[in-house]
Design an enzyme around this catalytic site. Sequence first.
Site, PDB file in Angstrom:
ATOM      1  N   CYS A 168       0.822  -1.213   0.000  1.00 45.46           N
ATOM      2  CA  CYS A 168       0.000   0.000   0.000  1.00 45.46           C
ATOM      3  C   CYS A 168       0.856   1.263   0.000  1.00 45.46           C
ATOM      4  O   CYS A 168       0.443   2.297  -0.540  1.00 45.46           O
ATOM      5  CB  CYS A 168      -0.935   0.002   1.199  1.00 45.46           C
ATOM      6  SG  CYS A 168      -2.189  -1.297   1.143  1.00 45.46           S
TER       7      CYS A 168
ATOM      8  N   ASP B 256     -23.685  10.541 -10.795  1.00 39.48           N
ATOM      9  CA  ASP B 256     -25.001  10.200 -10.251  1.00 39.48           C
ATOM     10  C   ASP B 256     -24.898   9.430  -8.945  1.00 39.48           C
ATOM     11  O   ASP B 256     -25.904   8.930  -8.431  1.00 39.48           O
ATOM     12  CB  ASP B 256     -25.807   9.389 -11.272  1.00 39.48           C
ATOM     13  CG  ASP B 256     -25.060   8.146 -11.767  1.00 39.48           C
ATOM     14  OD1 ASP B 256     -23.951   7.867 -11.276  1.00 39.48           O
ATOM     15  OD2 ASP B 256     -25.587   7.466 -12.672  1.00 39.48           O
TER      16      ASP B 256
END
Length: 258
Positions: free
Chosen positions: A71, A162
């Site tokens: 990460c 949206d």
Amino acid sequence: MVEGKSCSVPSGTEAYAKLYPDKSSDGQLRLGNVVPDFHAETTQGPMHWYEYIEGSWAILFSHPADFTPVCTTEIGRLALKYDALKSKGVKLATLSCDKVDDHTKWMDDVVAHCENNVTIDFPIIGDESREVSIAYGMLDPSNKDDKGLPLTCRAVFVIGPDKKLKLMMNYPASVGRNMDEIMRCVEALQLSAKHSVATPANWPNNHESIGKKGWAFLLPTVSPADAQQYFPDHHTCKVPSGVEYLRLSNIGRETTEE
């Protein structure tokens, strides 16, 4: 990278989107669903997720924990893509289950380890309660308080203006995410939403053998009449079945060499 004027095809993008429900029947987050809202603390202060992403494309990029090797490289590589994502109207945030204070310390390591001179200009969400992770299906609720089990999966969520989930990827701890692929997916999703097309496998490096490199398929929902009206130069690939469904459009072809 792409060319062509935007066209509003009645039987295209909007109709295709309606094939996905706004909410799943079992409460699990799936493609096409409206993503959950949340409030959280981040490295850039308090966040209201819906307010942060309002009207924009967005990426939520999760990590199982701070100070983890894979990460650390991912955050650095993501930082290198930040300006390009921002130029496409994409809001970016990452998440880890550790404290925000730990995130801040971790970012010093990220910057030091990355061979480029990067800054981390996007927020890192703290999710100690695991509430966001559970809401987004990254962690089974029964595992919430079990310290002996793995934390959240390493996931990528691409969300449309949206507030609906457009793409989701899950990775194991042993495989680092490819930021070029994430950028390619964002470009493909935006292209599809704008022009009622679907990108073939390996787009934009597709169909070069027939001189159609970077061309994209018309969505199955685009009627033959609309195909003629809105994509008059489209090319239908001939196949043994005789079914005319492989309809390529030069919307989306590469116009510059990478």
